[in-house]
Structures are given as C-alpha cells and as structure tokens.
Design a protein around this motif. Structure first.
Motif, mmCIF file in Angstrom:
data_model
loop_
_atom_site.group_PDB
_atom_site.id
_atom_site.type_symbol
_atom_site.label_atom_id
_atom_site.label_comp_id
_atom_site.label_asym_id
_atom_site.label_seq_id
_atom_site.Cartn_x
_atom_site.Cartn_y
_atom_site.Cartn_z
ATOM 1 N N GLU A 149 10.557 1.797 15.920
ATOM 2 C CA GLU A 149 10.510 2.284 17.287
ATOM 3 C C GLU A 149 10.689 0.755 18.169
ATOM 4 O OE1 GLU A 149 7.154 4.426 18.061
ATOM 5 O OE2 GLU A 149 7.699 6.019 16.982
ATOM 6 N N VAL A 150 10.104 -0.185 17.709
ATOM 7 C CA VAL A 150 9.864 -1.246 18.320
ATOM 8 C C VAL A 150 10.113 -2.493 17.432
ATOM 9 C CG1 VAL A 150 8.586 -3.056 19.852
ATOM 10 C CG2 VAL A 150 8.174 -0.369 19.983
ATOM 11 N N ILE A 151 10.765 -3.593 17.811
ATOM 12 C CA ILE A 151 11.069 -4.730 17.043
ATOM 13 C C ILE A 151 10.863 -5.927 17.866
ATOM 14 C CG2 ILE A 151 12.497 -4.134 15.124
ATOM 15 C CD1 ILE A 151 14.859 -4.935 16.621
ATOM 16 N N TYR A 152 10.459 -6.868 17.399
ATOM 17 C CA TYR A 152 10.021 -8.040 18.194
ATOM 18 C C TYR A 152 10.839 -9.463 17.650
ATOM 19 C CZ TYR A 152 6.093 -5.421 19.101
ATOM 20 O OH TYR A 152 5.377 -4.147 19.576
ATOM 21 N N SER A 153 11.359 -10.415 18.601
ATOM 22 C CA SER A 153 12.107 -11.520 18.438
ATOM 23 C C SER A 153 11.449 -12.541 17.614
ATOM 24 C CB SER A 153 12.679 -11.932 19.635
ATOM 25 O OG SER A 153 11.591 -12.549 20.563
ATOM 26 N N ASN A 154 10.175 -12.393 17.829
ATOM 27 C CA ASN A 154 9.317 -13.462 17.081
ATOM 28 C C ASN A 154 8.713 -12.861 15.314
ATOM 29 O OD1 ASN A 154 7.850 -11.840 18.455
ATOM 30 N ND2 ASN A 154 6.031 -13.453 18.943
ATOM 31 N N TYR A 155 9.466 -12.042 15.255
ATOM 32 C CA TYR A 155 8.750 -11.420 13.846
ATOM 33 C C TYR A 155 10.079 -10.818 12.863
ATOM 34 C CZ TYR A 155 3.892 -11.467 15.266
ATOM 35 O OH TYR A 155 2.729 -11.888 15.475
ATOM 36 N N PRO A 156 9.838 -10.878 11.826
ATOM 37 C CA PRO A 156 11.002 -10.534 10.915
ATOM 38 C C PRO A 156 11.748 -9.233 11.057
ATOM 39 C CG PRO A 156 9.193 -11.222 9.550
ATOM 40 C CD PRO A 156 8.515 -11.148 10.973
ATOM 41 N N ALA A 157 12.828 -9.021 10.741
ATOM 42 C CA ALA A 157 13.670 -7.687 10.784
ATOM 43 C C ALA A 157 12.910 -6.696 10.228
ATOM 44 C CB ALA A 157 15.106 -8.016 10.389
#
Length: 764
Positions: free
Chosen positions: A291-299
C-alpha cells in the motif's frame, strides 16, 4: 563404321561434368587387341602404325604415320590417306566421299574443308555421361548413391570412386556428407573412363517452433527459428481437425480446451509443435502490491498469480510518476518526496489487465527514529560477523541505543545490564526503537531485521498501539499476526518469540489507561497465545504476567516499573530474561537466574528453573548430556531450600531427581536423591556439603535407560530405569544462578554424545 555406345547404369542423377585426362595421348590400348585390330574406342593406336591386319581403323581416321593400309583398301571414312596414294584395290570408300583417285564416294557428297581429324583435340564424351557427373551439394549427415557401372561398346564395366579431401567419405558407391563446409573432389574411374566432380557439404540446421497457447479467438504470429542463418525458407503447416486455423504464418485458436499437434515443413526441415486453446473465462491474474513504499527503504515485492498456470505470462507495468520504479517484480519509491503521492499502476499480462494504487513518500518515523536506525546499521547491521544470531526488536522495551541513566552512566536502552546478562552469547543484540508502533516496525524491518538473517527474533510490539493508538483489539491482533507471519515467510528458518503487551503502571488511577491496560492488553495477549499455539515457528512469552498481582489481572504490580510508568526495573528485566531464556531453551553460555528465596511452600518442589530443549525447541525425551555451573544463592530458612536436576512426566509428576538439599535449614546443602518414591539424603550418602556462594560444576548424562549425576569429575549417583518427558534444572525456596549450560543430544550429535560417554567410561 562401328559405332561406340555408352550406357550409364546409375541410381543418382547428377548435373555437370569435369573431364580429367581424356585426350588421345592418354587413351589406353585395349589389352584384348592381340590380333592387331583397332582399339575399341576407335582411336588410332598410340604408335601411329597401320593395324597389322591392314584394315582401316574403326574410327575411319588415317593412321598416325599417314601410310596406306597394307591391304590397299581405301580407309572407311573415304578420306584420302595422308600419303596421297590411291588405295590398292581401287574400291570406293564406305563414306561416299571422293577418294584421292577421283572416284565418286557412295554418298556423292564432297567433304567440307577443315573437317579432317586433329590429334590435339580431346576425345568427345557423349552428353549422357557428362550429365551424370556434375558438382553436387549435400546436406550434412545425408548420403547420395552414385552410379555403380558403365557399359562401353556393349561391355559392362564397374565404376570406382576416390575422394580427394576430408569431410566426405564414400562407401559402397554412396557419398556420405560428414562435415559442414567441406569441399572435396571425387573421381569416377572405369576402364577407359575417368571423370571428376566437386562435392560441397552444407549444414541447413534445424527448424524450431515452441508450443503455442491461445485463448479462443486469439491469433498469434508463429515464431519460427532456423538455427542456420540463411537457411530460412517458406513453411507449410499440417494438422488434423478444425480446432485451429492458419493464415500464412498466423495461427488462431477456435475450440477451447483442445490441443492440436502441428507439423511444420520446408524443403529441408521438419518441426512438430502443439497449439493449446484455452477458454476465455480462466485468464485472470491477481496482484498483491504494498500500500505504501518509502524512498529511504528497500523495494518491496509485487506478487502475481494466475487463475490457471496455462495463462502464466510476463507482466508489464505502466504508471505516471517520477517517484516510482518497478523492476524485476519489485516496486521502489525514488527521490526525496516532500509530500505523499498516490500513484496508479496498470499491470498487463498476455491475457489480462489490472490496476492498483500505491502511496510513495519518504519515511521519517518516530522521534529520532532515523538516528536510531542509522546507529544500528553502522554498529550492527553493516558490521561483519554479526548476522545469523538473536535480535530483540520492537519498541523501547528492547531499545539498544546509547543513553545516560539516572546515575550518569552510559548504558544501552532501558535494559541496562543486557550485555552482562548475555555476555556469554555471541551475536545477540537489542535493536528496538522508542515509541514504535506496529506500522513502524513493519517499515524499519526492511533495514534492521531482514538484512540480519537472524536465527531468533524476540519481538516486543503493540504496547504503544494499545495505550496510545486508536485501533481495535481485532485490528491490532491482525496487524501483529501479519507482521510475524511476514517474518516467517521471509525468514522461514528463524524461531520467533512474541513478548508483551504489558499494562501501564498507573492503569487503576488513570481513565486514559484503565481500559487499555485491563481490557485491551489482556485481550491481545490471549489472541497472540492462541495464534502461537497453532504454529510451529512462533512461541508466545507471557511477560505481562509479571505486571499483575492476581490471576484476574485487575491489580497492577507497582514494583515492576520504573518511574516513567511504562518500563521495567532491572529486577523486572531479570524475570523477563528468565521467561525468554526458558522459551528459547538452553543455549551454550546462557545464564539463568532462579529467584525463589521468598518461597515458603515447605518441601514441595517448585518447577521454576531452566527447561532444557533440543534444537527444534522440543522438550528432552531421550539420551543427552547436559552440563553447567550453579552459583549457590540465598535460601529460605523457614522452608526446605534445594537445588534440583529433575526428570518429569508430561503431567508434571516427578519421576527422579538429583538434589543438593538443605534439609536442616541451616544453610548447608548436601547431596540427596529421590527415585521411584525412595528418598536418600546427605546424611546417608555422605557427600560434600555446599553453602551460599559455592560454585558447583555439574553434569547429567541420560542414556536410553539410566541417568548419571556428576559434580566436577566425581560420579555422585546413578539412576537405573529412568523414563521422562522433560528435564529441567532449577531450585525451590532459594536463589541460584545457572551459567554456561551446554547440551549435547544424541539424536542431533551421536558422535559427540558417544565421545563424552566414552570419556566417562559409560557403555550404552
């Protein structure tokens, strides 16, 4: 004139001829021409002399020496002999040409000028022979049959062949093409006959067509592969039935649920493939995306499944955002994202199209979360030799960041003596982050949990959700289960332990925390205990029991907490550690504290202690060797303090015990045993006496039938015919510290087990 007839007996027809060495000078003399007759090929004899019988040569040509034949007859061709003399008989020549004596030839025609024989010209080979031997091209591994005989002058003569070069062989008059690219010369020879031709070998390769799957009414272009470049040629398709159709190089599916075998042919190739036609109704795919992904975390992974494996195909994605990237089934947020953005993604398979949305942002987390994460990454995660151990993760209960305590000492988190408690264990770390809730741990696990590849994960999460969040018990339980299940999915070999959720210290005096502490927290604990009981990878540890003073969990144990109303005291952490270690089972180097000095329950055996388990976390039921050290603590003088090594049944009934027992309650501990209902105490056994502060090195050996107890290297006692369902080391009515426990289980390490017993002189 005698006419020469050549008839070729051949199986293969070849298209051109190379003539080698067939001029007059090379023509052999007929070996059967003993009577002086002209040779069979009609050519003048090599010496140019008139034949011995005086007859004109068969070909009608003047003899090479130009002399008149001995019998005086005009030559057969009617031409004037080279000497210019009139034939002796004066007869007209057979050809009708005017002889030199002026007589009219039989045909009455005058010979054309320049038609006389020329000895420098090659012999003329009939066209049917020339056509039989020409350059040929063979496909690698193919064969070509060559003529076996030739008839010359009504006489059958055998042909033989020689090959000059490599890559082509000949056997029984058959050419065999062996090596692609070869070019050789083949010479055909018979008596009075020799011809040569070229043979070239090519490799046309193979035709390959993969099986094709279609949905009814779908058309596809057929992808045909010719393995040899340049060998491609038109393809014809052969099949039976009406389940498919072809239009040139396109195939269409007509009847669903059918498979048709198709033969593809060219002049030089054949390939067979299958066309499967599927119904339209089963072509859907299902996608699961974060639902959410973060640019400072892995894919994160995008999971794709198909209603039927027959419809499985590659999936392509389309979206419009500079902050999103999808590669190799993983979805990334990229760049610095100041405000959360929702992106719509379209996924296309060969047969279906789906859309989903994902939120992309940059994660900031709780207060100072990034500082804590960076500390763990720099000092643990990215250090060599730290992976594969035990990690404690979650909220501030397991925080491992440096801080200064009330005494001004630099410590790590609230569990200040964690490093001392686990000094003998390698690769065991506190990695919690203050104020974390469940969704925080879901995110930071990408950077802290999965890269560590732990063998054990001890999780304390949900405390802040229960006391400071708005989710219901059902929602919280579902989120915790999902988190732990994801740990198991991605780390299937890790043992996972769930700890918490505890009440707040001021639960009874605070309307804010009363419901969360007395209703929500116990409900979460019950839910998680049930969830753990249904799995073989999760263990539930009820540390919250330490926070209540009654079984109904309505009275709070105030001594459990420090002044912040939430975190345990160091004494409480010791009790938490005992419960965790008991659940983990014994590990080499563990320390385990048994605090029973306040127990005044008389001589009844309290089962508190360290329960030894095998590598699968199961209770010991078979042969093993356990050893360790016990430091004797304070005993209860009003009771019957003792240390025990206890074999028990599933129902908790004690079968056999080795004991160090203060039967007189005077602080002196002597050796005793209880076995099959019989008790023997130190006054009858007469062994060494121990007191508070004594350090005792012990060993217990269990075989299939017997049990041995050692202090140091001295055998204290042997039980015969011992049966048990679990084994523990503990104490009643006294404090002890169990250190440096080591366990060797026969079923796990029979060689090591046997070596220990051999050193003790035990046969089993």
């Amino acid at each position: 004139m005698k006419k020469l007839l050549f008839i070729l007996i051949a199986i293969a027809v070849i298209s051109s001829l190379v003539l080698v060495g067939c001029n007059k000078a090379d023509t052999p003399t007929d070996p059967d021409n003993d009577n002086g007759e002209t040779p069979d090929n009609g050519e003048t004899p090599d010496n140019g002399e008139t034949p011995d019988n005086g007859e004109t040569p068969d070909n009608g040509e003047t003899p090479d020496n130009g002399e008149t034949p001995d019998n005086g007859e005009t030559p057969d061709n009617g031409e004037t002999p080279d000497s210019g003399e009139t034939p002796d008989s004066g007869e007209t020549p057979d050809s009708g040409e005017t002889p030199d004596d002026g007589e009219t030839p039989d045909g009455g025609e005058t010979p054309a000028p320049g038609t006389g024989p020329d000895e420098n010209e090659p012999a003329v080979i009939p066209s049917e022979i020339i056509l039989a031997f020409s350059d040929i091209t063979l496909v690698k591994s193919s064969a070509r049959r060559l003529p076996a005989k030739v008839i010359i002058d009504e006489e059958e003569r055998a042909l033989s062949y020689t090959v000059t070069g490599t890559g082509v062989s000949i056997s029984d008059n058959s050419l065999v093409a062996e090596t692609a690219g070869a070019s050789v010369t083949v010479t055909a020879t018979a008596e009075g006959f020799s011809l040569s031709f070229k043979v070239n070998v090519v490799d046309l390769g193979a035709l390959r067509i993969d099986d094709i799957t279609l949905i009814e009414d779908e058309e596809k272009e057929i992808s045909a592969l010719f393995t040899t470049p340049g060998a491609a040629s038109p393809i014809k398709y052969e099949f039976e039935g009406q389940n498919i159709s072809f239009d040139g190089n396109r195939v269409k599916g007509i009847t669903p649920g059918t498979e048709t075998s198709v033969i593809a042919r060219t002049n030089d190739h054949t390939a067979v493939f299958t066309v499967k036609v599927l119904p339209k109704s089963d072509a859907s795919m299902t996608l699961t995306a974060p639902e959410v992904i973060y640019s400072n975390y892995p894919a994160k992974d995008i999971s794709v499944s198909f209603a039927s494996s027959d419809y499985s195909s590659a999936v392509s994605y389309e979206w419009e955002s500079n902050y999103l990237k999808i590669e190799n089934g993983k979805i990334y947020a990229v760049g610095v994202i100041s405000a959360e953005e929702t992106v719509t993604v379209t996924a296309k398979s060969a047969y279906d199209t789906k859309t989903f949305t994902v939120k992309v942002s940059t994660y900031n987390g709780t207060v100072n979360a990034e500082t804590h994460i960076k500390y763990y990454e720099d000092n643990i995660v990215n250090k060599e030799g730290t992976k594969g151990g035990t990690i404690f993760v979650g909220d501030s209960y397991f925080s491992g960041n440096k801080r200064t305590n009330a005494a001004g000492k630099q410590v790590y988190g609230f569990w200040e003596d964690f490093k001392e408690d686990y000094a003998n264990e390698k690769n065991i770390y506190l990695m919690g982050i203050s104020s974390s809730q469940i969704h925080d741990l879901e995110i930071v696990s990408e950077r802290l949990v999965y890269p560590m590849e732990p063998s054990e994960i001890v999780v304390h999460i949900g405390f802040n959700d229960v006391h400071h969040g708005n989710l219901t018990v059902e929602e919280l339980g579902a989120r915790i289960k999902a988190l732990l299940s994801e740990y198991h999915r991605r780390l299937p070999n890790a043992k996972i332990y769930y700890v918490g959720v505890e009440p707040k210290k001021n639960a009874l005096s605070s309307d804010q925390y009363k419901n969360s502490s007395l209703v929500k927290a116990p409900a979460i604990m019950e839910m998680m205990e049930d969830f753990a009981s249904e799995s073989n990878w999760l263990t539930f540890i009820d540390t919250a029991q330490l926070c209540y003073t009654d079984s109904s969990k309505t009275a709070i144990n105030q001594s459990f907490y420090i002044n912040d109303l939430s975190h345990p005291t160091l004494e409480a952490y010791d009790k938490i550690r005992q419960l965790i270690n008991e659940a983990r089972g014994v590990r080499n180097g563990d320390s385990h504290y048994v605090d029973n000095s306040g127990n005044t329950s008389g001589s009844n055996i309290n089962p508190t202690g360290l329960y030894l388990k095998d590598k699968n976390g199961d209770d010991l039921k078979g042969s093993f060797v356990a050893s360790g050290t016990i430091i004797v603590g304070k005993g209860a003088t009003s009771s019957s303090p003792h240390m025990q090594w206890r074999f028990s049944n599933d129902n908790g009934t004690t079968k056999s015990r080795f004991l160090l027992w203060d039967t007189n309650k005077n602080g002196y501990y002597g050796f005793a045993t209880i076995h099959s209902g019989t008790t023997q105490k130190e006054d009858t056994l007469g062994y060494e006496i121990f007191t508070e502060g004594s350090v005792i090195d012990w060993t217990v050996i269990a075989t299939d039938t017997d049990a041995y107890f050692y202090i140091g290297n001295q055998l204290m006692y042997k039980f015969e015919n011992v049966t048990f369902s679990y084994f523990n080391v503990g104490a009643g009515s006294m404090d002890i510290e169990i250190r440096d426990v080591e366990l060797t289980v026969k079923a796990e390490d029979e060689e090591g087990y046997a070596a220990i017993l051999a050193a003790k002189g035990i046969t089993y």
